[in-house]
Design an enzyme around this catalytic site. Sequence first.
Site, PDB file in Angstrom:
ATOM      1  N   HIS A 103       0.681  -1.204   0.152  1.00  0.00           N
ATOM      2  CA  HIS A 103       0.072   0.080   0.069  1.00  0.00           C
ATOM      3  C   HIS A 103       0.899   1.383  -0.031  1.00  0.00           C
ATOM      4  O   HIS A 103       2.055   1.198   0.652  1.00  0.00           O
ATOM      5  CB  HIS A 103      -1.055  -0.048   1.176  1.00  0.00           C
ATOM      6  CG  HIS A 103      -2.108   0.833   1.259  1.00  0.00           C
ATOM      7  ND1 HIS A 103      -1.919   2.446   1.485  1.00  0.00           N
ATOM      8  CD2 HIS A 103      -3.238   0.626   0.776  1.00  0.00           C
ATOM      9  CE1 HIS A 103      -3.218   2.819   1.136  1.00  0.00           C
ATOM     10  NE2 HIS A 103      -4.036   1.761   0.691  1.00  0.00           N
ATOM     11  N   ASP A 148      -7.861  -5.352  -0.020  1.00  0.00           N
ATOM     12  CA  ASP A 148      -8.303  -6.230  -1.092  1.00  0.00           C
ATOM     13  C   ASP A 148      -8.028  -7.830  -0.635  1.00  0.00           C
ATOM     14  O   ASP A 148      -8.423  -8.559  -1.546  1.00  0.00           O
ATOM     15  CB  ASP A 148      -7.872  -5.840  -2.198  1.00  0.00           C
ATOM     16  CG  ASP A 148      -8.631  -4.413  -2.764  1.00  0.00           C
ATOM     17  OD1 ASP A 148      -9.815  -4.345  -2.736  1.00  0.00           O
ATOM     18  OD2 ASP A 148      -7.754  -3.570  -3.060  1.00  0.00           O
TER      19      ASP A 148
HETATM   20  N1  ACO Z   1       4.016  -7.700  -4.633  1.00  0.00           N
HETATM   21  C1  ACO Z   1       5.472  -7.786  -4.797  1.00  0.00           C
HETATM   22  N2  ACO Z   1       6.296  -6.582  -4.749  1.00  0.00           N
HETATM   23  C2  ACO Z   1       5.654  -5.667  -4.344  1.00  0.00           C
HETATM   24  C3  ACO Z   1       4.172  -5.495  -4.256  1.00  0.00           C
HETATM   25  C4  ACO Z   1       3.381  -6.465  -4.395  1.00  0.00           C
HETATM   26  N3  ACO Z   1       2.029  -6.535  -4.224  1.00  0.00           N
HETATM   27  N4  ACO Z   1       4.012  -4.098  -4.081  1.00  0.00           N
HETATM   28  C5  ACO Z   1       5.015  -3.513  -3.972  1.00  0.00           C
HETATM   29  N5  ACO Z   1       6.188  -4.320  -4.456  1.00  0.00           N
HETATM   30  C6  ACO Z   1       7.334  -3.880  -4.381  1.00  0.00           C
HETATM   31  C7  ACO Z   1       7.819  -3.206  -5.693  1.00  0.00           C
HETATM   32  O1  ACO Z   1       8.184  -3.897  -6.741  1.00  0.00           O
HETATM   33  C8  ACO Z   1       9.127  -2.309  -5.287  1.00  0.00           C
HETATM   34  O2  ACO Z   1       9.884  -3.125  -5.136  1.00  0.00           O
HETATM   35  P1  ACO Z   1      11.421  -2.482  -5.521  1.00  0.00           P
HETATM   36  O3  ACO Z   1      11.868  -1.374  -4.586  1.00  0.00           O
HETATM   37  O4  ACO Z   1      12.404  -3.882  -5.496  1.00  0.00           O
HETATM   38  O5  ACO Z   1      11.300  -1.967  -7.005  1.00  0.00           O
HETATM   39  C9  ACO Z   1       8.503  -1.792  -3.776  1.00  0.00           C
HETATM   40  O6  ACO Z   1       7.782  -3.048  -3.143  1.00  0.00           O
HETATM   41  C10 ACO Z   1       7.775  -0.497  -3.647  1.00  0.00           C
HETATM   42  O7  ACO Z   1       6.729  -0.665  -4.536  1.00  0.00           O
HETATM   43  P2  ACO Z   1       6.226   0.479  -5.307  1.00  0.00           P
HETATM   44  O8  ACO Z   1       5.364   0.222  -6.444  1.00  0.00           O
HETATM   45  O9  ACO Z   1       7.034   1.643  -5.592  1.00  0.00           O
HETATM   46  O10 ACO Z   1       5.054   1.085  -4.299  1.00  0.00           O
HETATM   47  P3  ACO Z   1       3.782   1.954  -4.427  1.00  0.00           P
HETATM   48  O11 ACO Z   1       3.608   2.815  -3.164  1.00  0.00           O
HETATM   49  O12 ACO Z   1       3.975   2.837  -5.646  1.00  0.00           O
HETATM   50  O13 ACO Z   1       2.488   0.876  -4.725  1.00  0.00           O
HETATM   51  C11 ACO Z   1       0.721  -0.360  -4.677  1.00  0.00           C
HETATM   52  C12 ACO Z   1       1.477   0.676  -3.920  1.00  0.00           C
HETATM   53  C13 ACO Z   1       0.296  -0.093  -6.001  1.00  0.00           C
HETATM   54  C14 ACO Z   1      -0.471  -0.640  -3.846  1.00  0.00           C
HETATM   55  C15 ACO Z   1       1.704  -1.762  -4.710  1.00  0.00           C
HETATM   56  O14 ACO Z   1       2.044  -2.090  -3.388  1.00  0.00           O
HETATM   57  C16 ACO Z   1       0.754  -2.699  -5.705  1.00  0.00           C
HETATM   58  O15 ACO Z   1       0.945  -2.692  -6.567  1.00  0.00           O
HETATM   59  N6  ACO Z   1       0.182  -3.843  -4.851  1.00  0.00           N
HETATM   60  C17 ACO Z   1      -0.676  -4.712  -5.443  1.00  0.00           C
HETATM   61  C18 ACO Z   1      -1.930  -4.326  -5.874  1.00  0.00           C
HETATM   62  C19 ACO Z   1      -2.931  -4.142  -4.777  1.00  0.00           C
HETATM   63  O16 ACO Z   1      -2.915  -4.818  -4.226  1.00  0.00           O
HETATM   64  N7  ACO Z   1      -3.520  -2.699  -4.997  1.00  0.00           N
HETATM   65  C20 ACO Z   1      -4.584  -2.535  -3.989  1.00  0.00           C
HETATM   66  C21 ACO Z   1      -3.876  -1.346  -3.195  1.00  0.00           C
HETATM   67  S1  ACO Z   1      -5.143  -0.840  -1.806  1.00  0.00           S
HETATM   68  C22 ACO Z   1      -6.194  -0.057  -2.747  1.00  0.00           C
HETATM   69  O17 ACO Z   1      -6.346   0.715  -3.690  1.00  0.00           O
HETATM   70  C23 ACO Z   1      -7.673  -0.117  -2.201  1.00  0.00           C
END
Ligand code: ACO
Length: 429
Positions: A306, A363
């Site tokens: 998140h 979720d």
């Molecule tokens: N699985 C694996 N790796 C992940 C995940 C995940 N679910 N989420 C983040 N990471 C990793 C990224 O690859 C990144 O790794 P790196 O530093 O080696 O490149 C690091 O964690 C940071 O991730 P970002 O994408 O920069 O974090 P951001 O804050 O932009 O994204 C998000 C947040 C979009 C929610 C992300 O965690 C994600 O894609 N989660 C999966 C989708 C999801 O469940 N979305 C629902 C969110 S809650 C809502 O909207 C109600």
Amino acid sequence: MGEFAKLEVDGKVYMLPIVQGTEGERAIDISQLRSQTGLITLDEGYANTGSCKSAITYIDGERGILRYRGIPIEELAAKSSFIETAYLLIYGHLPTRAELRKFSELLTENQYLPEAVKYNFEGFPSNAHPMAILSAVINASSCFDPSLMRWEDKSSFDVHAARLISQVRTIAAFSYRKSRGLPIIYPKKSYKYTANFLHMMFSMPYEDYELKPEVVRALDLIFLLHADHEQNCSTATVRMVASARANLFASAAAGVCALWGPLHGGANQAVIEMLEEIYQSGDDGSKFIAAVKDKTNRRRLMGFGHRVYKTYDPRAKIIKKACDDLLEVLDVHDPLLDIAKKLEETALKDEYFIERRLYPNVDFYSGIIMRAIGIPVEMFTVIFAIGRTPGWIAHYKEMMDNPETKIYRPRQIYVGPTQSSFIPIDERK
Ligand code: ACO
């Protein structure tokens, strides 16, 4: 004398005021930055940018705190209902009995769609995603009420808000019925909000759907937990559109589009699809976790991570418990729940997830509850949209009530070609 941050550029020092919120959160006020220095800030993805001051929802992502109008989400989940919480978000206080009755009556009076709106459903292909239908029909509904077009006219706000909350649910249920080729079921005056949604989804003209109180309560809880989450992608979109003085329905329709994305509200559908895939492949989740860690395949553990929470999402905790309770009452054993729990257990012990502070979000378990209720997977994000509607309305109202609301118009750092001349078509290579 307030607090300031000192900024030194080209040998000149600028004093930037520090603004403090009621929970002690601090921000550097850069509203005069460009006029004073000629500089702007660059913050792609807005992770460090406060776009407004808001009194609706408070989140502390480090400590896993979520409060609507100051009230902890855990208390609301245990003691309130979706509709009471909607009132709280929109009007800023818990309603008295009389206020709640009036609000409920307004919702009931406004739950029917104008008959002509119904024809919109005919134009969509039977496999249309219900989020596309929801967004299109919410927008189309605004044509039926010219008073919606007047941003300055606050006198009709209560009716518009009630109409949107009620109709979003009616449109959602109609879109499902249409996608299944089923006859449309109209809402019943005697049913409360969530019961009515289940009735419109699952009743038949010759037989009413049997409403189980535990099912109604579980779905009501899902709506309540999704009702607001401050400046998330869809709410920021609603505020962006509303800042141009677009009407409430047009702004909410834009919010639905943003919510549809799999990195936002679309994640609840993506979680179940991921769990199904793991189940079908015979994996217990460990191979999948390994694949997620291998960055070359760009897979993510959906329902994890998140932007704001760097600990367990408080909503996920409540949903996980509700999920266990509901499945027990319904005597359902869902193998996907076993896989989800195993994934969570593995991820929470794994260095990759620990380092990045990735925990289950709202979720991760909500889809399993919805499956148990019989809600099809393509409707999951629609359920999120129904829940989020009061939050969008609350933000719209906050902007409308604030005389200082400006159009949202970020700037950019241009990185394209510098000035070049037009080349006539015959001379181009
Ligand atoms: N699985 C694996 N790796 C992940 C995940 C995940 N679910 N989420 C983040 N990471 C990793 C990224 O690859 C990144 O790794 P790196 O530093 O080696 O490149 C690091 O964690 C940071 O991730 P970002 O994408 O920069 O974090 P951001 O804050 O932009 O994204 C998000 C947040 C979009 C929610 C992300 O965690 C994600 O894609 N989660 C999966 C989708 C999801 O469940 N979305 C629902 C969110 S809650 C809502 O909207 C109600």
